[in-house]
Design a protein around this motif. Structure first.
Motif, PDB file in Angstrom:
ATOM      1  N   TRP A 108     -32.517  20.444  -3.563  1.00 33.18           N
ATOM      2  CA  TRP A 108     -33.932  21.181  -3.927  1.00 33.18           C
ATOM      3  C   TRP A 108     -33.759  22.597  -4.356  1.00 33.18           C
ATOM      4  O   TRP A 108     -34.213  23.471  -5.029  1.00 33.18           O
ATOM      5  CB  TRP A 108     -35.022  21.126  -2.714  1.00 33.18           C
ATOM      6  CG  TRP A 108     -35.888  19.811  -2.890  1.00 33.18           C
ATOM      7  CD1 TRP A 108     -35.467  18.545  -2.259  1.00 33.18           C
ATOM      8  CD2 TRP A 108     -36.917  19.580  -3.823  1.00 33.18           C
ATOM      9  NE1 TRP A 108     -36.623  17.758  -2.655  1.00 33.18           N
ATOM     10  CE2 TRP A 108     -37.391  18.322  -3.634  1.00 33.18           C
ATOM     11  CE3 TRP A 108     -37.803  20.335  -4.713  1.00 33.18           C
ATOM     12  CZ2 TRP A 108     -38.253  17.533  -4.262  1.00 33.18           C
ATOM     13  CZ3 TRP A 108     -38.686  19.782  -5.525  1.00 33.18           C
ATOM     14  CH2 TRP A 108     -38.820  18.398  -5.161  1.00 33.18           C
ATOM     15  N   GLU A 109     -32.528  23.055  -3.472  1.00 33.28           N
ATOM     16  CA  GLU A 109     -31.996  24.401  -3.985  1.00 33.28           C
ATOM     17  C   GLU A 109     -31.329  24.847  -5.173  1.00 33.28           C
ATOM     18  O   GLU A 109     -31.110  25.780  -5.643  1.00 33.28           O
ATOM     19  CB  GLU A 109     -30.982  25.107  -2.736  1.00 33.28           C
ATOM     20  CG  GLU A 109     -32.036  25.454  -1.568  1.00 33.28           C
ATOM     21  CD  GLU A 109     -33.085  26.507  -1.726  1.00 33.28           C
ATOM     22  OE1 GLU A 109     -32.774  27.747  -2.119  1.00 33.28           O
ATOM     23  OE2 GLU A 109     -34.175  26.454  -1.303  1.00 33.28           O
ATOM     24  N   ARG A 114     -33.815  20.781  -9.186  1.00 28.94           N
ATOM     25  CA  ARG A 114     -35.103  21.134  -8.774  1.00 28.94           C
ATOM     26  C   ARG A 114     -36.156  21.000  -9.711  1.00 28.94           C
ATOM     27  O   ARG A 114     -37.287  20.264  -9.518  1.00 28.94           O
ATOM     28  CB  ARG A 114     -35.456  22.516  -8.481  1.00 28.94           C
ATOM     29  CG  ARG A 114     -36.657  22.962  -7.272  1.00 28.94           C
ATOM     30  CD  ARG A 114     -36.535  24.574  -7.657  1.00 28.94           C
ATOM     31  NE  ARG A 114     -35.556  25.064  -6.618  1.00 28.94           N
ATOM     32  CZ  ARG A 114     -34.978  26.197  -6.881  1.00 28.94           C
ATOM     33  NH1 ARG A 114     -35.665  27.061  -7.787  1.00 28.94           N
ATOM     34  NH2 ARG A 114     -33.861  26.572  -6.289  1.00 28.94           N
ATOM     35  N   TYR A 174     -41.759  24.493  -2.013  1.00 34.03           N
ATOM     36  CA  TYR A 174     -41.411  24.381  -3.583  1.00 34.03           C
ATOM     37  C   TYR A 174     -42.387  24.165  -4.396  1.00 34.03           C
ATOM     38  O   TYR A 174     -42.617  24.634  -5.642  1.00 34.03           O
ATOM     39  CB  TYR A 174     -40.208  23.536  -3.853  1.00 34.03           C
ATOM     40  CG  TYR A 174     -39.107  23.643  -3.015  1.00 34.03           C
ATOM     41  CD1 TYR A 174     -38.048  24.460  -3.199  1.00 34.03           C
ATOM     42  CD2 TYR A 174     -38.534  22.716  -1.779  1.00 34.03           C
ATOM     43  CE1 TYR A 174     -37.004  24.767  -2.592  1.00 34.03           C
ATOM     44  CE2 TYR A 174     -37.528  22.857  -1.059  1.00 34.03           C
ATOM     45  CZ  TYR A 174     -36.816  23.851  -1.546  1.00 34.03           C
ATOM     46  OH  TYR A 174     -35.632  23.983  -0.697  1.00 34.03           O
ATOM     47  N   GLN A 177     -45.701  26.629  -2.299  1.00 35.18           N
ATOM     48  CA  GLN A 177     -44.824  28.010  -2.158  1.00 35.18           C
ATOM     49  C   GLN A 177     -45.540  28.682  -1.112  1.00 35.18           C
ATOM     50  O   GLN A 177     -45.751  29.956  -1.614  1.00 35.18           O
ATOM     51  CB  GLN A 177     -44.525  28.844  -3.590  1.00 35.18           C
ATOM     52  CG  GLN A 177     -43.654  27.771  -4.216  1.00 35.18           C
ATOM     53  CD  GLN A 177     -43.575  28.593  -5.796  1.00 35.18           C
ATOM     54  OE1 GLN A 177     -44.142  29.817  -5.880  1.00 35.18           O
ATOM     55  NE2 GLN A 177     -42.586  28.012  -6.422  1.00 35.18           N
TER      56      GLN A 177
END
Length: 213
Positions: A108-109, A114, A174, A177
């Motif tokens: 995910w980073e 992503r 994500y 947020q």
């Protein structure tokens, strides 16, 4: 001469695309990831994916079948379970929580993975067909594979708990947020999450589903 050239021009692209094999398949898959990321599940079509990939829609059906199956392939290429699961499991249960957390957060980073994953999650939250595909992928390709290696009571339930924990982080960090989680250092998240995943996946006295009695 012109009457003989036209039929050849109509037929050759399909043959050339079919003969290109994995190259055409990869173009379709990359186009699908982009289309799902930019348009969402509802507005993405096989025809649109084919146009973005520069191929005939029949070739998309040839390689993947339906839109759902293209969607499932887009999910799989982001996670690469054939490579990841053995790497997470091969060292045994010791440290499995940290390895799983590090892999998941790392995916995910990475900006390259992503965007399509965000589209997948958002689509699954708003469209039942997308949710069904994602559930099927998570259950068959990830959780059942992990559960099969766990020497603990209720292994599938344990694997589902671990997955639900990580998906919750994904949504909060994500998608929605929420701060301070959204801007937290990934290493801090891994450090906090890893022991919980370790308990889910490795501790034999961690309880059960309550279905036995």
């Amino acid at each position: 001469m012109t009457s003989g050239a036209a039929p050849r021009r109509r037929g050759r692209p399909a043959r050339r695309e079919a003969a290109s094999g994995p190259g055409a398949r990869e173009r379709i898959l990359q186009a699908a990831r982009t289309e799902f990321a930019e348009r969402g599940y509802d507005k993405t079509s096989v025809r649109g994916i084919a146009k973005a990939a520069g191929v005939d829609p029949a070739l998309v059906h040839h390689y993947f079948g339906t839109k759902d199956e293209v969607f499932a392939a887009a999910v799989e290429v982001s996670f690469e379970p054939a490579f990841v699961i053995p790497a997470v499991l091969e060292e045994g249960v010791e440290g499995i929580g940290e390895r799983l957390a590090r892999f998941f957060i790392g995916v995910w980073e990475n900006p390259a993975t992503r965007a399509p994953l965000l589209a997948i999650i958002r689509s699954a939250m708003t469209h039942e067909a997308a949710a069904k595909v994602l559930r099927g992928f998570v259950l068959r390709r990830l959780l059942e594979r992990v559960a099969g290696e766990l020497d603990v009571p209720d292994p599938k339930f344990r694997a589902e708990m671990a997955a639900s924990h990580m998906i919750g982080i994904v949504v909060m960090r994500y998608v929605i947020q929420v701060e301070p989680l959204a801007s937290a250092d990934p290493e801090d998240i891994i450090a906090l999450v890893a022991p919980t995943l370790q308990r889910y996946l490795a501790e034999k006295d961690g309880g059960g589903t309550g279905q036995d009695g």
